[in-house]
Design a protein around this motif. Structure first.
Motif, PDB file in Angstrom:
ATOM      1  N   TYR A  50       0.850  -1.189   0.000  1.00 29.92           N
ATOM      2  CA  TYR A  50       0.000   0.000   0.000  1.00 29.92           C
ATOM      3  C   TYR A  50       0.885   1.236   0.000  1.00 29.92           C
ATOM      4  O   TYR A  50       1.563   1.509   0.986  1.00 29.92           O
ATOM      5  CB  TYR A  50      -0.916   0.007   1.225  1.00 29.92           C
ATOM      6  N   ALA A  64      -3.176   5.397  -3.731  1.00 26.52           N
ATOM      7  CA  ALA A  64      -4.347   5.676  -2.899  1.00 26.52           C
ATOM      8  C   ALA A  64      -4.995   6.999  -3.302  1.00 26.52           C
ATOM      9  O   ALA A  64      -4.451   7.786  -4.069  1.00 26.52           O
ATOM     10  CB  ALA A  64      -3.938   5.727  -1.434  1.00 26.52           C
ATOM     11  N   ARG A  65      -6.177   7.199  -2.736  1.00 26.62           N
ATOM     12  CA  ARG A  65      -6.891   8.463  -2.937  1.00 26.62           C
ATOM     13  C   ARG A  65      -7.133   9.070  -1.562  1.00 26.62           C
ATOM     14  O   ARG A  65      -7.671   8.424  -0.671  1.00 26.62           O
ATOM     15  CB  ARG A  65      -8.219   8.189  -3.647  1.00 26.62           C
ATOM     16  N   GLN A  66      -6.709  10.327  -1.385  1.00 29.40           N
ATOM     17  CA  GLN A  66      -6.939  10.998  -0.115  1.00 29.40           C
ATOM     18  C   GLN A  66      -8.357  11.560  -0.116  1.00 29.40           C
ATOM     19  O   GLN A  66      -8.751  12.286  -1.022  1.00 29.40           O
ATOM     20  CB  GLN A  66      -5.938  12.130   0.108  1.00 29.40           C
ATOM     21  N   ALA A  92      -8.283   0.926   3.800  1.00 31.07           N
ATOM     22  CA  ALA A  92      -8.468   2.340   4.145  1.00 31.07           C
ATOM     23  C   ALA A  92      -7.788   2.585   5.477  1.00 31.07           C
ATOM     24  O   ALA A  92      -7.752   1.708   6.347  1.00 31.07           O
ATOM     25  CB  ALA A  92      -9.949   2.693   4.224  1.00 31.07           C
ATOM     26  N   TRP A 151      -7.034   8.022   3.797  1.00 26.97           N
ATOM     27  CA  TRP A 151      -6.667   7.557   2.466  1.00 26.97           C
ATOM     28  C   TRP A 151      -7.368   6.227   2.214  1.00 26.97           C
ATOM     29  O   TRP A 151      -7.521   5.421   3.137  1.00 26.97           O
ATOM     30  CB  TRP A 151      -5.154   7.354   2.362  1.00 26.97           C
ATOM     31  N   SER A 169     -13.178   0.893  -2.680  1.00 29.28           N
ATOM     32  CA  SER A 169     -12.739   2.145  -2.067  1.00 29.28           C
ATOM     33  C   SER A 169     -13.909   3.021  -1.639  1.00 29.28           C
ATOM     34  O   SER A 169     -13.846   3.666  -0.585  1.00 29.28           O
ATOM     35  CB  SER A 169     -11.801   2.914  -3.008  1.00 29.28           C
ATOM     36  N   TRP A 193      -7.713   2.785  -0.585  1.00 27.98           N
ATOM     37  CA  TRP A 193      -7.251   1.940  -1.677  1.00 27.98           C
ATOM     38  C   TRP A 193      -8.436   1.054  -2.078  1.00 27.98           C
ATOM     39  O   TRP A 193      -9.461   1.051  -1.399  1.00 27.98           O
ATOM     40  CB  TRP A 193      -6.092   1.075  -1.205  1.00 27.98           C
TER      41      TRP A 193
END
Length: 198
Positions: free
Chosen positions: A119, A124-126, A141, A135, A172, A137
């Motif tokens: 990871y 990832a997305r914040q 998370a 964050w 996600s 994935w």
């Protein structure tokens, strides 16, 4: 003509019935979603989508009750479905060694867990920034909840959720919906003596 249409309709229904039954055999959830989830009482509709199909569920709760309705700042919640690990939730109090000069603990947390490489923040997305940095994935998370004060010197509480059953599917959005309310309730149960939220 009418007979041919009826025959076609019957044939289509038979094919659909056969294929739908076979496709659905391994995709049904035949157990009840646990409530609460390891002493944390949040809306089951937030975590229900994280539970895989299967026949039986077993939840192991390592969220220690330390008295007065408060939980320890360190704990685990392990969900097995049909005898296989499905969901792993970890709660960890950060310490000063996880502080890298800014209010960011997650990368250090992942490194300590051995998850860096598996990871990375690049993948990832914040979805939230300080003081509750989060964050997500596709199957994981993590959120860092900063403490404005702590009688035991915790700078933050970190909550993470990993799905061990999803394969290449992207969960996600479901993880994002769940981790915020779950972490907020976890922090409330830990209590302001251990961590007054920033």
């Amino acid at each position: 003509m009418r007979l041919a249409k009826n025959f076609t309709l019957i044939a289509m229904l038979a094919v659909c019935t056969f294929s739908c039954t076979n496709a659905g055999d391994g995709e049904r959830r035949e157990y009840d979603i646990p409530k609460p989830l390891c002493k944390i009482d949040v809306d089951p509709s937030l975590y229900g989508p994280l539970f895989p199909p299967g026949e039986s569920v077993d939840v192991t709760d390592y969220n220690d009750d330390i008295g007065g309705g408060h939980l320890s700042a360190t704990g685990e919640c392990i969900v097995d479905v049909d005898g296989a690990r499905a969901i792993y939730i970890e709660i960890r109090a950060a310490d000063s060694s996880l502080h890298s000069g800014v209010d960011f603990y997650l990368l250090n947390y992942l490194d300590r867990r051995g998850d860096v490489g598996t990871y990375t923040l690049h993948d990832a997305r914040q979805v939230a920034d300080r003081p509750r940095e989060t964050w997500v994935w596709p199957d994981f998370a993590a959120t860092s909840l900063l403490c404005a004060s702590s009688s035991v010197d915790f700078p933050a509480i970190i909550v993470s959720v990993r799905l061990d059953w999803v394969g290449s599917e992207d969960y996600s959005e479901q993880l994002q919906d769940f981790i915020g309310p779950f972490a907020d309730e976890q922090l409330r149960r830990i209590g302001e003596r251990a961590c007054t939220p920033a």
